[in-house]
Every structure is written in structure tokens, then in C-alpha cells.
Scaffold this motif. Structure first.
Motif, PDB file in Angstrom:
ATOM      1  N   PHE A   1       0.845  -1.189   0.000  1.00 59.82           N
ATOM      2  CA  PHE A   1       0.000   0.000   0.000  1.00 59.82           C
ATOM      3  C   PHE A   1       0.880   1.238   0.000  1.00 59.82           C
ATOM      4  N   LEU A   2       0.620   2.144  -0.934  1.00 58.65           N
ATOM      5  CA  LEU A   2       1.328   3.418  -1.018  1.00 58.65           C
ATOM      6  C   LEU A   2       0.298   4.512  -0.814  1.00 58.65           C
ATOM      7  N   THR A   3       0.362   5.205   0.329  1.00 61.42           N
ATOM      8  CA  THR A   3      -0.682   6.165   0.662  1.00 61.42           C
ATOM      9  C   THR A   3      -0.104   7.536   0.992  1.00 61.42           C
ATOM     10  N   GLY A   4      -0.933   8.541   0.789  1.00 66.66           N
ATOM     11  CA  GLY A   4      -0.581   9.908   1.149  1.00 66.66           C
ATOM     12  C   GLY A   4      -1.770  10.585   1.785  1.00 66.66           C
ATOM     13  N   GLY A   5      -1.564  11.285   2.907  1.00 68.14           N
ATOM     14  CA  GLY A   5      -2.656  12.003   3.562  1.00 68.14           C
ATOM     15  C   GLY A   5      -3.788  11.080   3.975  1.00 68.14           C
ATOM     16  N   VAL A   6      -5.046  11.509   3.703  1.00 71.49           N
ATOM     17  CA  VAL A   6      -6.199  10.692   4.097  1.00 71.49           C
ATOM     18  C   VAL A   6      -6.380   9.477   3.199  1.00 71.49           C
ATOM     19  N   GLY A   7      -5.496   9.298   2.229  1.00 72.41           N
ATOM     20  CA  GLY A   7      -5.531   8.078   1.441  1.00 72.41           C
ATOM     21  C   GLY A   7      -5.303   6.838   2.281  1.00 72.41           C
ATOM     22  N   VAL A   8      -4.806   7.023   3.485  1.00 72.30           N
ATOM     23  CA  VAL A   8      -4.548   5.882   4.368  1.00 72.30           C
ATOM     24  C   VAL A   8      -5.834   5.343   4.997  1.00 72.30           C
TER      25      VAL A   8
END
Length: 240
Positions: A112-119
Motif C-alpha cells: 500500500f502506497l498512501t498519502g494524507g487521508v488516502g490511508v
């Protein structure tokens, strides 16, 4: 799809400018970790051209006894009403939907590659995987400006203790602006950072979630590393 009213139980700021909203879970409501639902304000005090409905990832895991979503608090009519709505108020829910869910083949790692509220959908997936004792190897690379901006940071780090197959790799791009100590990775997610933790980058299935620019950058990075588009799943968080 289920359409029903849900009652607000609790709300709290969980990161700088980011709030989580907790609702009673309707009896019989079922969803897969990583899915989303549409939430509609009922007779709000104000509205604007963006309307009274938003789609939010369900950050709560299916085994938990509540529903929860998380959002950045922009200055829109929807967010202003949401921030001030009283506990016990009801919103209309329409869901679940979406296919940003963990693949079935446990022999293939999930990255999983996330940024900000993408998590937010990943919290649901990580906690559910630990709860179900899934054998999947799971890597979460979570990028934020500062630790103060990272939603669920401590919880996602702690989850490693419950699941030996799960690794959390946090990285901060503006750590010099933080008042908190940070001992993790620094800078944007790069191919070199991925290689530090993953052997063959072409083997996993990748899940990318965050702002549109970040999603596009990660897809380009993965393509340049030889990852097949069929092994890249994306979800853009724009305007939330």
C-alpha cells in the motif's frame, strides 16, 4: 447496496486539520475492508454547489462495532455542517461500494502506497487482516508532511505487534517543520525506498491511495520499475 440512516456517536480530531466521525453500525450492515459509502446530510443548515452528499472510505474495520470515516476539514458547507453537527444527529448512508479491497491470493504480497487521508481505507484492511490472522505479507508506505498530519499513525505502527506479516513504513516530507521527534523514513516514496523493504518490485500487487498528483507519481514510479498495470490498483482522494 444498503440505504439507511446512521446516528453520529462521536467525533474527534485525529491529525492536524483531520477529523474522524463515528456512527452506530446498522444491524446486518456488511462490507469488505477497503470499501466506501456515500453519506448525505439531512436538512443541513447550509449547502453549496457541491451538494449534501460525499463518498467516504470506511476507515472502520468490518469486525468493529461502529462505522467511521475520516476527512480533511476544508471550508465547505458540507464540512462546516459536519464539524458542528450534534451527537445523535442522523445522516443517510448508501453503501457499501468500491473494490479497493485486499486480493485473495495470499502468496502475492500487498503493498500500500498512501498519502494524507488516502490511508483511511488501509486502516480498515490492516486491522481486519490482523483480526482474521490472514497470511498475506502486507507493506504500508504512508507519506505525510509531518507526524502531526498523519492520521492513525500510532495505531498503524502498533498493529505490527499483532500481525507479524505486516510492516509499516512511514515517511515525512517536511519533518523539519514538526515539533515531534521522528525516527522513520524521510522524503517522498521512491523506488529506492521500496527496494529497501521489498525484494522484487514486480511481484506484489500495489494499492495506491492519496491526492491525484501522488497517485499519478506512484503509478509512474511503479511502471518505471517494471510493475504491470494489472498489478496496480488506485483510489484518488481529491477535494476531500
Amino acid at each position: 447496496m444498503t440505504i439507511c440512516k446512521v446516528k453520529l456517536k462521536r467525533k474527534q480530531e485525529i491529525a492536524a486539520g483531520t477529523m474522524a466521525f463515528y456512527f452506530e453500525k446498522p444491524e446486518g450492515f456488511a462490507y469488505k475492508a477497503g470499501q466506501y459509502a456515500d453519506f448525505t446530510l439531512i436538512n443541513p443548515a447550509e449547502t453549496d454547489a457541491e451538494g449534501n452528499t460525499r463518498g467516504f472510505s470506511l476507515a472502520s474495520a468490518p469486525y468493529e462495532d461502529f462505522l467511521m470515516f475520516t476527512t480533511r476539514m476544508r471550508d465547505t458547507a458540507f464540512k462546516r455542517v459536519l464539524k458542528t453537527v450534534e451527537l445523535g444527529a442522523e445522516l443517510m448512508l448508501n453503501g457499501p461500494g468500491g473494490s479497493f479491497t485486499l486480493h485473495n491470493n495470499a502468496r502475492i504480497p500487498a503493498v500500500f502506497l498512501t498519502g494524507g487521508v488516502g490511508v483511511t481505507p488501509v486502516r480498515s484492511i490492516v486491522l481486519q487482516a490482523a483480526h482474521d490472522k490472514l497470511p498475506h505479507k502486507i507493506f504500508l508506505f504512508d507519506s505525510n508532511n509531518r507526524p502531526e498530519d498523519a492520521a492513525f499513525l500510532e495505531e498503524l505502527m502498533e498493529a505490527q505487534k499483532e500481525n507479524p506479516n505486516y510492516s509499516f513504513i512511514g515517511t515525512m516530507t517536511q519533518v523539519e517543520k514538526s515539533s515531534r521527534a521522528w525516527h522513520g523514513e524521510i522524503g517522498f516514496i521512491t523506488q529506492a525506498m521500496l527496494l529497501k523493504f521489498i525484494g522484487d518490485l514486480t511481484l506484489p500487487i500495489y494499492y495506491v491511495a492519496g491526492p491525484r498528483s501522488m497517485v499519478h507519481a506512484m503509478r509512474n514510479l511503479l511502471n518505471e520499475a517494471g510493475v504491470n498495470d494489472d498489478n496496480i490498483r488506485t483510489e484518488e482522494f481529491s477535494g476531500y
